[in-house]
Design a protein around this motif. Structure first.
Motif, mmCIF file in Angstrom:
data_model
loop_
_atom_site.group_PDB
_atom_site.id
_atom_site.type_symbol
_atom_site.label_atom_id
_atom_site.label_comp_id
_atom_site.label_asym_id
_atom_site.label_seq_id
_atom_site.Cartn_x
_atom_site.Cartn_y
_atom_site.Cartn_z
ATOM 1 N N TRP A 123 77.326 -116.410 64.556
ATOM 2 C CA TRP A 123 78.637 -116.281 63.922
ATOM 3 C C TRP A 123 78.542 -115.134 62.916
ATOM 4 O O TRP A 123 78.303 -115.324 61.745
ATOM 5 C CB TRP A 123 79.018 -117.591 63.247
ATOM 6 N N GLY A 124 78.683 -113.938 63.428
ATOM 7 C CA GLY A 124 78.441 -112.734 62.655
ATOM 8 C C GLY A 124 77.115 -112.130 63.093
ATOM 9 O O GLY A 124 76.140 -112.841 63.342
ATOM 10 N N ALA A 125 77.076 -110.821 63.211
ATOM 11 C CA ALA A 125 75.897 -110.155 63.771
ATOM 12 C C ALA A 125 74.914 -109.703 62.703
ATOM 13 O O ALA A 125 75.286 -109.468 61.554
ATOM 14 C CB ALA A 125 76.332 -108.943 64.591
ATOM 15 N N GLN A 126 73.655 -109.588 63.120
ATOM 16 C CA GLN A 126 72.615 -108.900 62.346
ATOM 17 C C GLN A 126 71.775 -108.106 63.344
ATOM 18 O O GLN A 126 71.778 -108.383 64.539
ATOM 19 C CB GLN A 126 71.734 -109.893 61.585
ATOM 20 N N TRP A 127 71.027 -107.160 62.822
ATOM 21 C CA TRP A 127 70.109 -106.407 63.669
ATOM 22 C C TRP A 127 68.848 -106.039 62.889
ATOM 23 O O TRP A 127 67.765 -106.488 63.186
ATOM 24 C CB TRP A 127 70.783 -105.164 64.238
ATOM 25 N N ASP A 128 69.022 -105.240 61.842
ATOM 26 C CA ASP A 128 67.909 -104.799 61.007
ATOM 27 C C ASP A 128 68.312 -105.051 59.558
ATOM 28 O O ASP A 128 68.971 -104.221 58.937
ATOM 29 C CB ASP A 128 67.622 -103.321 61.253
ATOM 30 N N TYR A 129 67.921 -106.212 59.024
ATOM 31 C CA TYR A 129 68.373 -106.591 57.683
ATOM 32 C C TYR A 129 67.686 -105.751 56.600
ATOM 33 O O TYR A 129 68.222 -105.587 55.512
ATOM 34 C CB TYR A 129 68.131 -108.077 57.452
ATOM 35 N N TYR A 130 66.528 -105.220 56.914
ATOM 36 C CA TYR A 130 65.881 -104.279 55.997
ATOM 37 C C TYR A 130 66.771 -103.053 55.812
ATOM 38 O O TYR A 130 67.027 -102.614 54.681
ATOM 39 C CB TYR A 130 64.517 -103.863 56.532
ATOM 40 N N GLU A 131 67.239 -102.502 56.902
ATOM 41 C CA GLU A 131 68.087 -101.308 56.829
ATOM 42 C C GLU A 131 69.402 -101.606 56.117
ATOM 43 O O GLU A 131 69.921 -100.770 55.365
ATOM 44 C CB GLU A 131 68.353 -100.771 58.232
ATOM 45 N N THR A 132 69.943 -102.800 56.346
ATOM 46 C CA THR A 132 71.179 -103.206 55.660
ATOM 47 C C THR A 132 71.011 -103.140 54.153
ATOM 48 O O THR A 132 71.848 -102.584 53.435
ATOM 49 C CB THR A 132 71.583 -104.625 56.094
ATOM 50 N N TRP A 133 69.891 -103.686 53.658
ATOM 51 C CA TRP A 133 69.681 -103.706 52.209
ATOM 52 C C TRP A 133 69.211 -102.357 51.677
ATOM 53 O O TRP A 133 69.507 -102.007 50.530
ATOM 54 C CB TRP A 133 68.720 -104.831 51.822
ATOM 55 N N ARG A 134 68.521 -101.588 52.484
ATOM 56 C CA ARG A 134 68.166 -100.238 52.037
ATOM 57 C C ARG A 134 69.435 -99.448 51.747
ATOM 58 O O ARG A 134 69.543 -98.758 50.722
ATOM 59 C CB ARG A 134 67.331 -99.531 53.110
ATOM 60 N N HIS A 135 70.415 -99.575 52.639
ATOM 61 C CA HIS A 135 71.692 -98.879 52.447
ATOM 62 C C HIS A 135 72.449 -99.435 51.246
ATOM 63 O O HIS A 135 73.043 -98.672 50.462
ATOM 64 C CB HIS A 135 72.525 -98.993 53.720
ATOM 65 N N ARG A 136 72.435 -100.744 51.092
ATOM 66 C CA ARG A 136 73.146 -101.353 49.961
ATOM 67 C C ARG A 136 72.560 -100.897 48.627
ATOM 68 O O ARG A 136 73.302 -100.567 47.690
ATOM 69 C CB ARG A 136 73.096 -102.881 50.077
ATOM 70 N N PHE A 137 71.256 -100.894 48.524
ATOM 71 C CA PHE A 137 70.630 -100.448 47.279
ATOM 72 C C PHE A 137 70.873 -98.960 47.041
ATOM 73 O O PHE A 137 71.005 -98.520 45.889
ATOM 74 C CB PHE A 137 69.137 -100.756 47.295
ATOM 75 N N GLU A 138 70.947 -98.193 48.098
ATOM 76 C CA GLU A 138 71.256 -96.764 47.966
ATOM 77 C C GLU A 138 72.648 -96.588 47.361
ATOM 78 O O GLU A 138 72.854 -95.750 46.470
ATOM 79 C CB GLU A 138 71.183 -96.110 49.344
ATOM 80 N N LEU A 139 73.604 -97.391 47.822
ATOM 81 C CA LEU A 139 74.949 -97.337 47.262
ATOM 82 C C LEU A 139 74.956 -97.771 45.800
ATOM 83 O O LEU A 139 75.587 -97.121 44.946
ATOM 84 C CB LEU A 139 75.891 -98.223 48.077
ATOM 85 N N LEU A 140 74.264 -98.866 45.500
ATOM 86 C CA LEU A 140 74.215 -99.354 44.128
ATOM 87 C C LEU A 140 73.604 -98.316 43.192
ATOM 88 O O LEU A 140 74.094 -98.104 42.077
ATOM 89 C CB LEU A 140 73.418 -100.661 44.066
ATOM 90 N N ASP A 141 72.555 -97.659 43.638
ATOM 91 C CA ASP A 141 71.886 -96.661 42.803
ATOM 92 C C ASP A 141 72.761 -95.438 42.557
ATOM 93 O O ASP A 141 72.583 -94.721 41.564
ATOM 94 C CB ASP A 141 70.561 -96.233 43.447
ATOM 95 N N SER A 142 73.698 -95.186 43.460
ATOM 96 C CA SER A 142 74.592 -94.039 43.300
ATOM 97 C C SER A 142 75.854 -94.397 42.517
ATOM 98 O O SER A 142 76.743 -93.565 42.352
ATOM 99 C CB SER A 142 74.982 -93.484 44.671
#
Length: 395
Positions: free
Chosen positions: A264-283
């Motif tokens: 119920w909702g997809a995932q694939w690479d949760y590491y990459e998901t959070w790498r991107h999220r932290f990149e956004l937060l840092d910016s």
């Protein structure tokens, strides 16, 4: 981010994605008895001038929880058990919706314990569906769970099929009950809703942090259900929501006894998901998150981002889902802001099952937000009908 001016969903706090999704999470439980629109609106009105203040969020939801729980306790004393059950279980939902942004706060543990007790007490007074609080053996510990019995007339007096239902990143077994589980039981399919490691009571009170190897507790849940006389061990499926789009496919791929799988909702690479999220937060940008980012460290039981990212290296489905053989359903919202639709397509394409289906809900039909939070019943109707077609209750 979706243009809020053109968003057909009920977005109560247009400037705050997390708060709007939190309120929708509760409101969408109304069809299953988890919310009353007037009560939710009163909470929302009280919070209109406090948007972003998570302490105020906690207190307003807890205040309404107290009001509704007191109403339930009064009905219980007077012998009105069905009224009591509805109030107590709904109050539990309000408590947990309030607590979800402040799991580390000074009042969080007390409010959460109150929620678990309120739900359990109410469940014992409910005629239908029948709900048991159970413990699933897991190594030298146990996992807290709810076993929701199938409707007897739909089960046809035979051992029934069942679905294991795991949590997501920040959901609980009590919250998940209100995501259409009574309607699944009405179709003659039992449901075991489990607080796995990193979720619900398991992370709060049992020192069980989130792990990548979901097959470990997936096998434990399967074997628990297979041991129950009400359940047909050859017709046990597994599903999970949100981050559970990682849990359930991994469990079904590595525990071949599962008869079907729903993500119920997809995932694939949760590491990459959070790498991107932290990149956004840092910016200085704010990604669409359902809870504060600190929740990640908390569910892993670590103190730093680096430690959490190290653990996340194991949260990848490539090389795993190719092994899946059971029927597979992936349900995703076209406008999911947390996990893009492209991620769903990548996961679906990799799954090794011959019988597989990707259902994408569009803006026009509704249910296009994350895990159909804007229209839960359109999602659950589709999933439960698919599960009934695959597991064939009553036969």
């Amino acid at each position: 981010m979706t243009d809020r001016a053109n968003d057909p969903a009920f977005i109560y706090f247009p400037t705050n994605y997390r708060w709007s999704m939190g309120l929708l999470l509760c409101l969408s439980a109304a069809p299953s008895g988890g919310a009353e629109i007037d009560e939710i609106n009163r909470i929302g009105r009280a919070l209109k001038d406090k948007v972003g203040d998570d302490n105020a969020w906690l207190e307003e939801w807890a205040r309404m929880g107290d009001i509704v729980e007191a109403r339930g306790r009064d009905a219980e004393k007077k012998g009105h058990k069905l009224t009591a059950a509805g109030c107590l279980m709904r109050a539990a939902h309000y408590y947990q919706i309030g607590e979800r942004f402040l799991q580390h706060g000074p009042r969080s543990a007390a409010i959460y314990k109150k929620a678990v007790k309120s739900f359990a007490d109410g469940a014992t007074m409910l005629n239908r569906p029948r709900i048991e609080s159970v413990e699933v053996p897991y190594g030298d510990k146990t996992l807290p769970a709810l076993f929701v019995h199938p409707a007897p007339e739909a089960a046809g007096g035979k051992p029934a099929p069942a679905m294991v239902f795991f949590d997501g990143f920040d959901i609980t077994k009590e919250i998940q009950y209100f995501k259409g589980v009574p309607e699944l039981a009405a179709r003659g399919i039992a449901c075991l809703i489990v607080d796995g490691p990193g979720n619900g009571e398991s992370v709060r009170f049992r020192n069980l942090p989130l792990i990548a190897e979901t097959e470990k507790y997936g096998t434990a849940a399967y074997e628990y259900l297979a041991s129950r006389k009400e359940v047909d061990p050859k017709r046990i499926g597994v599903m999970a929501i949100s981050l559970g789009g990682y849990y359930a496919p991994r469990a079904a791929s590595l525990e071949p006894r599962y008869a079907c799988c729903i993500a119920w909702g997809a995932q694939w690479d949760y590491y990459e998901t959070w790498r991107h999220r932290f990149e956004l937060l840092d910016s200085g940008k704010l990604p669409s998150l359902s809870v504060p980012p600190e929740h990640l460290m908390w569910v892993f039981g670590v103190k730093t981002r680096d430690a959490a990212m190290k653990i996340l290296e194991g949260f990848r489905l490539d090389g795993i889902v190719q092994k899946m053989r059971c029927p597979f359903l992936l349900v995703h919202g076209e406008g999911d802001e947390q996990i893009p639709l492209a991620v769903a397509q990548k996961c679906f394409d990799a799954v090794g099952s011959k019988q597989k289906l990707l259902k994408v809900f569009t803006r026009e039909e509704g249910g296009f937000h994350h895990c159909q939070v804007d229209n839960v019943t359109i999602g659950t109707n589709f999933m439960w009908n698919w599960a009934a077609d695959v597991l064939k209750p009553g036969t």
